[in-house]
Design a protein around this motif. Structure first.
Motif, short mmCIF file in Angstrom:
data_model
loop_
_atom_site.label_atom_id
_atom_site.label_comp_id
_atom_site.label_asym_id
_atom_site.label_seq_id
_atom_site.Cartn_x
_atom_site.Cartn_y
_atom_site.Cartn_z
N ARG A 170 3.14 7.28 4.37
CA ARG A 170 2.70 6.67 3.75
C ARG A 170 0.99 5.53 4.25
O ARG A 170 1.10 5.35 5.18
CB ARG A 170 3.73 5.19 4.03
CG ARG A 170 4.60 5.48 3.19
CD ARG A 170 6.38 5.04 3.34
NE ARG A 170 6.73 4.23 5.06
CZ ARG A 170 7.45 5.07 5.81
NH1 ARG A 170 7.83 6.26 5.25
NH2 ARG A 170 7.19 4.78 7.04
N ARG A 171 0.70 5.04 3.09
CA ARG A 171 -1.55 4.26 3.33
C ARG A 171 -1.41 3.21 2.41
O ARG A 171 -0.74 3.81 1.64
CB ARG A 171 -1.91 6.00 2.86
CG ARG A 171 -2.26 6.76 4.32
CD ARG A 171 -3.79 7.20 4.32
NE ARG A 171 -3.81 7.39 2.29
CZ ARG A 171 -3.11 8.97 2.15
NH1 ARG A 171 -2.63 10.32 3.46
NH2 ARG A 171 -2.89 9.23 1.28
N TRP A 176 -2.95 3.91 7.90
CA TRP A 176 -1.41 4.55 7.61
C TRP A 176 -0.24 3.55 8.00
O TRP A 176 -0.96 2.66 9.01
CB TRP A 176 -1.32 5.67 8.03
CG TRP A 176 -1.66 6.66 8.27
CD1 TRP A 176 -3.43 7.42 7.57
CD2 TRP A 176 -2.29 8.78 8.66
NE1 TRP A 176 -3.39 8.39 7.54
CE2 TRP A 176 -2.63 9.24 7.89
CE3 TRP A 176 -0.57 8.74 9.53
CZ2 TRP A 176 -2.63 10.41 8.11
CZ3 TRP A 176 -0.79 10.27 10.05
CH2 TRP A 176 -1.92 11.07 9.13
N LEU A 177 0.47 3.36 7.59
CA LEU A 177 1.65 2.18 6.99
C LEU A 177 2.64 3.42 8.25
O LEU A 177 3.36 2.18 8.88
CB LEU A 177 2.30 2.04 6.09
CG LEU A 177 0.55 1.18 5.03
CD1 LEU A 177 1.61 0.53 3.28
CD2 LEU A 177 -0.24 0.21 6.39
N LEU A 206 -1.96 14.12 2.83
CA LEU A 206 -3.37 14.25 3.52
C LEU A 206 -4.43 13.01 2.40
O LEU A 206 -3.93 13.51 1.22
CB LEU A 206 -3.82 14.46 4.75
CG LEU A 206 -3.21 14.88 5.47
CD1 LEU A 206 -3.98 16.19 6.42
CD2 LEU A 206 -2.71 14.49 6.53
N ASP A 207 -5.47 12.14 2.62
CA ASP A 207 -6.49 12.65 1.38
C ASP A 207 -7.48 13.03 2.00
O ASP A 207 -8.39 12.70 1.41
CB ASP A 207 -6.29 10.85 0.97
CG ASP A 207 -7.09 10.24 2.73
OD1 ASP A 207 -7.11 10.46 3.41
OD2 ASP A 207 -7.12 8.43 2.36
N GLN A 309 -8.45 4.76 9.55
CA GLN A 309 -8.90 3.75 9.94
C GLN A 309 -7.69 3.74 11.15
O GLN A 309 -8.34 3.11 12.72
CB GLN A 309 -8.54 2.70 9.60
CG GLN A 309 -8.84 0.98 8.96
CD GLN A 309 -8.72 -0.18 8.90
OE1 GLN A 309 -7.99 -0.47 9.22
NE2 GLN A 309 -9.54 -0.30 7.24
N ASN A 310 -6.40 4.22 11.64
CA ASN A 310 -5.60 4.34 12.44
C ASN A 310 -4.81 5.67 12.40
O ASN A 310 -3.89 5.61 13.37
CB ASN A 310 -4.88 2.82 12.22
CG ASN A 310 -3.71 3.32 10.83
OD1 ASN A 310 -4.44 4.19 9.75
ND2 ASN A 310 -2.52 2.85 11.22
N ALA A 311 -5.50 7.03 12.08
CA ALA A 311 -5.28 8.10 12.41
C ALA A 311 -6.62 9.29 13.44
O ALA A 311 -7.06 8.93 12.39
CB ALA A 311 -4.26 8.76 11.05
N LEU A 312 -6.40 9.99 13.83
CA LEU A 312 -6.92 10.78 14.21
C LEU A 312 -6.23 11.93 14.66
O LEU A 312 -5.07 12.21 13.62
CB LEU A 312 -7.12 10.93 16.12
CG LEU A 312 -7.67 9.49 16.97
CD1 LEU A 312 -7.30 9.31 18.03
CD2 LEU A 312 -8.76 9.07 15.98
#
Ligand code: GLY
Length: 340
Positions: A170-171, A176-177, A206-207, A309-312
């Motif tokens: 979920r994004r 990512w949420l 994924l986008d 922003q918050n995923a590697l």
């Protein structure tokens, strides 16, 4: 665990090394794994740590491969001290071999040494071979390494959840949420994608297309006399690596056939034939078992970078996940600090 700081998706050598490193850095970490913890591709690997050999046809890989190999002794020492488990690490050297006429083409840039020098390392080599001795070549025992990494993760408080395939990410915009894994909605502060070959299946979620594809490797375990090998033997389309307990791993095919894990008698027979051309004795060794693994193939270097922003992501290590694990974990902890 209350909301983890990091949810690591995937428990291969990259996922577990990163989870361990992040937890050591004070983060609360949860790992979700589609199958069993640490039982995907990584324990099926040969565990050879050979920067020079693996970068012969991929020179861009050499700097990171060498850097990661240099990290191995202290990485393994810390892991073994923490867990009390031996991961079978040892610098045992490697002979890069081929028939004399094709040496320069098979091993461009490697310096051929006289046959007598090869024979000092490995007796019984076929006399028409040419080769280069690479003393810095090392190895680990992948099933032992994976068991130790899982134990290390548990010791430092990482939560390990298996049979939990990710079916949803979920994004909102670039953030990512949460994810759904094993039917459960999970929320973390940050996420790490370490899904190996299976990243290819997650592309719709994924986008970004990270360019990952499975590359099947068929392998066999052979029973050989203890100390049968004086080094890793690496020839055209074949290698042999003897572990501390005496078993010899024979590998490996390289096939772009999707998510297929079947093993064919012909493929294994071909590996035995290729190995016997290096060392005739191999033909007499017994095949104990065979298997196939799926390398996370990618054209180019592995992706070790932020994908939101918050995923590697740490994927695409192709033939060198085990070799590159210490460096990857270290880079990920640096990136984690930057996006914290
Ligand atoms: N690193 C050896 C292989 O992938 O077959």
């Amino acid at each position: 665990m209350s909301r983890p700081d990091w949810i690591v998706i995937g428990s291969g050598v990259i996922g577990l090394s990163a989870a361990w490193a992040l937890a050591q850095a004070g983060q609360r970490v949860a790992v979700v794994e589609a199958g069993r913890i640490g039982e995907g591709t990584s324990p099926k690997a040969a565990g050879m740590l050979l920067p020079e050999v693996e970068s012969v046809h991929h020179p861009e890989l050499a700097p990171m491969a060498r850097e990661s190999l240099a990290m191995y002794p202290s990485w393994v020492k810390t892991l073994e001290e923490l867990t009390g488990q031996d991961v079978g690490y040892g610098p045992i050297g490697c002979l890069a071999l081929s028939e004399e006429a094709s040496f320069a083409k098979t091993w461009p840039g490697l310096a051929q040494v006289p046959f007598a020098d090869l024979s000092r390392v490995q007796s019984g080599l076929s006399s028409d071979l040419a080769g280069c001795y690479l003393p810095e070549g090392a190895q680990v025992d992948p099933p032992r390494l994976m068991a130790a990494l899982a134990a290390a993760c548990r010791t430092v408080g990482v939560s390990l959840r298996e049979n939990a395939p990710v079916t949803e990410i979920r994004r909102v915009a670039d953030r990512w949420l949460g994810i759904t894994a094993g039917g459960e909605r999970l929320v973390g502060g940050h996420y790490l994608l370490a899904t190996g070959a299976w990243t290819a299946n997650l592309t719709p979620e994924l986008d970004v297309d990270l360019g990952i594809f499975p590359v099947k490797g068929q392998m066999a375990e052979l029973t050989a006399p203890h100390d049968a090998l004086g080094a890793i033997l690496f020839g055209p389309g074949v290698y042999l690596s003897q572990k501390n307990d005496g078993r010899v791993l024979l590998g490996a095919t390289s096939e772009r056939v999707g998510f297929d894990l079947t093993v064919s008698e012909e493929a294994v027979a071909d590996l035995v034939r290729r190995a016997s051309r290096l060392l005739a004795a191999v033909a007499d060794w017994t095949i104990q078992r065979t298997w196939a693994g799926l390398r996370p193939g990618r054209d180019g270097l592995p992706v070790i970078e932020a994908i939101s922003q918050n995923a590697l992501a740490a994927v695409g290590h192709y033939r060198n996940g085990i070799l590159l694990a210490p460096l990857t974990a270290s880079r990920l902890t640096e990136l984690a600090e930057q996006i914290a």
